[in-house]
Scaffold this motif. Structure first.
Motif, PDB file in Angstrom:
ATOM      1  N   TRP A 203      46.742   8.613  64.549  1.00  0.00           N
ATOM      2  CA  TRP A 203      47.868   9.487  64.913  1.00  0.00           C
ATOM      3  C   TRP A 203      48.994   9.322  63.884  1.00  0.00           C
ATOM      4  O   TRP A 203      49.549  10.306  63.382  1.00  0.00           O
TER       5      TRP A 203
ATOM      6  N   GLY B  25      43.702  14.523  77.188  1.00  0.00           N
ATOM      7  CA  GLY B  25      43.284  13.877  75.941  1.00  0.00           C
ATOM      8  C   GLY B  25      42.534  14.843  75.041  1.00  0.00           C
ATOM      9  O   GLY B  25      42.758  14.888  73.822  1.00  0.00           O
TER      10      GLY B  25
ATOM     11  N   PHE C 210      43.424  16.119  71.358  1.00  0.00           N
ATOM     12  CA  PHE C 210      42.437  15.896  70.298  1.00  0.00           C
ATOM     13  C   PHE C 210      42.242  17.166  69.467  1.00  0.00           C
ATOM     14  O   PHE C 210      42.229  17.110  68.232  1.00  0.00           O
TER      15      PHE C 210
ATOM     16  N   LEU D 213      44.371  10.155  75.057  1.00  0.00           N
ATOM     17  CA  LEU D 213      43.383  10.244  73.972  1.00  0.00           C
ATOM     18  C   LEU D 213      42.279   9.205  74.166  1.00  0.00           C
ATOM     19  O   LEU D 213      41.091   9.503  73.994  1.00  0.00           O
TER      20      LEU D 213
ATOM     21  N   TYR E 293      39.949  10.295  76.901  1.00  0.00           N
ATOM     22  CA  TYR E 293      39.007  11.316  76.413  1.00  0.00           C
ATOM     23  C   TYR E 293      37.879  10.666  75.606  1.00  0.00           C
ATOM     24  O   TYR E 293      36.695  10.935  75.827  1.00  0.00           O
ATOM     25  N   LEU E 294      38.246   9.784  74.665  1.00  0.00           N
ATOM     26  CA  LEU E 294      37.226   9.150  73.821  1.00  0.00           C
ATOM     27  C   LEU E 294      36.275   8.299  74.670  1.00  0.00           C
ATOM     28  O   LEU E 294      35.067   8.254  74.409  1.00  0.00           O
TER      29      LEU E 294
ATOM     30  N   GLY F 232      47.316  16.640  68.355  1.00  0.00           N
ATOM     31  CA  GLY F 232      46.919  15.394  67.686  1.00  0.00           C
ATOM     32  C   GLY F 232      46.285  15.618  66.324  1.00  0.00           C
ATOM     33  O   GLY F 232      46.268  14.713  65.486  1.00  0.00           O
TER      34      GLY F 232
ATOM     35  N   CYS G 296      43.290  15.748  65.533  1.00  0.00           N
ATOM     36  CA  CYS G 296      42.087  14.921  65.322  1.00  0.00           C
ATOM     37  C   CYS G 296      40.884  15.762  64.910  1.00  0.00           C
ATOM     38  O   CYS G 296      40.094  15.366  64.046  1.00  0.00           O
ATOM     39  N   ALA G 297      40.746  16.931  65.548  1.00  0.00           N
ATOM     40  CA  ALA G 297      39.531  17.731  65.350  1.00  0.00           C
ATOM     41  C   ALA G 297      39.492  18.402  63.976  1.00  0.00           C
ATOM     42  O   ALA G 297      38.468  18.967  63.603  1.00  0.00           O
TER      43      ALA G 297
ATOM     44  N   HIS H 176      37.486  15.208  62.740  1.00  0.00           N
ATOM     45  CA  HIS H 176      36.389  14.925  63.688  1.00  0.00           C
ATOM     46  C   HIS H 176      36.012  16.253  64.335  1.00  0.00           C
ATOM     47  O   HIS H 176      36.431  16.576  65.443  1.00  0.00           O
TER      48      HIS H 176
ATOM     49  N   VAL I  82      43.129   4.704  67.427  1.00  0.00           N
ATOM     50  CA  VAL I  82      43.748   5.998  67.717  1.00  0.00           C
ATOM     51  C   VAL I  82      45.219   6.004  67.262  1.00  0.00           C
ATOM     52  O   VAL I  82      45.694   6.968  66.655  1.00  0.00           O
TER      53      VAL I  82
END
Ligand code: HEC
Ligand code: HEC
Length: 258
Positions: free
Chosen positions: A230, A166, A170, A251, A254-255, A174, A176-177, A180, A226
């Protein structure tokens, strides 16, 4: 004693993370003024800050500045997902954040707290010392780290394989970072992710305990939030896709470990 320990803990975290997220003076302020933190803790539970004399900060941010998991207009609870409603953020780890308020427009933590007292709680204009003490308390609230998680937001060696996959998604595929940003998981600039305007990129520490999600509390589960993120991110890249069941599970794992 408890306050002192908390402030010290938060200071240690801030010192560790300061190159990325926190100006050094924030760290100094906490270390320097445990008395302000103690005054702020008392004010946090003080109902005289509200116009009707019945609501304190702790009413909506119970358990030492966490969230009551509700969505509000003013001081009235509304249905999650009401477009005018705003879900209560946890203040745990707030000292690490780069922006405050869902709009992301509060110029400082003090200004944000003043707005809450005057506009949301309809209380009297707070004295500068009141704001300083409340801000000192909020800045000192530690962010609780999950046991499998390092301070930098990366899983420790002993974390489960799902959490590690995950994390890789992230910070990798994904995307995401990019918003975030580790280790605070937020970002200074607000972002429009097609959810009804530009909103603060929320920090994700302790996110498994902060439902409902998004500014208006529209999502009850992490999996829904999520999946939306995504799909938004990949549509924006011009490569529309949905996460596979395995990607979504990793994911979320991980969160949940944060
Ligand atoms: C009636 C419930 C309620 C009360 C009382 C309340 N809050 Fe909040 N708080 C919220 C909600 C809802 C938000 C999100 C509002 C927004 O951003 O538009 C919020 C946001 C915040 C934020 C911004 C956090 C972030 O990361 O964006 C801080 C800091 C904060 N509150 C501190 C306080 C303090 C200090 C008090 C007491 C003076 C207080 N709150 C009283 C519900 C409440
Ligand atoms: C373009 C920037 C951006 C990207 C990329 C992004 N996010 Fe977000 N994320 C946001 C914003 C902005 C919000 C708040 C939206 C709102 O409140 O309407 C948010 C909200 C969330 C929330 C809800 C948190 C809460 O407290 O309500 C979760 C969980 C989340 N994102 C996870 C992810 C994951 C996982 C990814 C990668 C698949 C991701 N995000 C990618 C900007 C982004």
């Amino acid at each position: 004693m408890l306050i002192r320990t908390r402030a010290a803990l938060a200071a240690v975290v801030l010192v560790a993370l300061s190159p990325h997220v926190a100006p050094a003076q924030t760290v100094q302020a906490q270390v320097a003024d445990p008395a302000a933190v103690a005054r702020g803790k008392a004010l946090f539970a003080d109902t005289s800050l509200s116009g009707n004399g019945q609501i304190s900060c702790a009413a909506c941010h119970p358990a030492n500045g966490h969230t009551d998991n509700k969505t509000y207009i003013g001081v009235d609870i509304v249905a999650d997902g009401n477009p005018q409603g705003r879900s209560t953020p946890s203040l745990w780890g707030a000292g690490l954040r780069s922006a405050y308020s869902w709009a992301g427009t509060a110029p400082s933590l003090e200004a944000n707290i003043r707005g809450i007292i005057v506009n949301r709680m309809k209380g009297p204009e707070p004295a500068p010392e009141t704001l300083a003490a409340l801000a000192a308390y909020v800045r000192a609230l530690p962010v609780p780290r999950g046991p499998g998680m390092g301070d930098d937001g990366a899983p420790v060696a002993a974390a489960s394989a799902g959490v590690k996959r995950g994390f890789d998604l992230f910070v990798g595929a994904g995307g995401c970072a990019t918003c975030h940003q580790l280790p605070s998981f937020d970002k200074k600039e607000a972002e429009n992710v097609g959810s009804g305007g530009a909103f603060k990129v929320p920090s994700l520490w302790a996110v498994s305990k902060t439902a409902p999600y998004f500014h208006d509390g529209r999502y009850a589960s992490l999996a829904e939030a999520v999946k939306y993120m995504w799909e938004f991110h990949n549509a924006k890249l011009g490569t529309p896709s949905s996460p596979s069941a395995a990607e979504l599970a990793d994911l979320v794992a991980y969160l949940e470990a944060l």
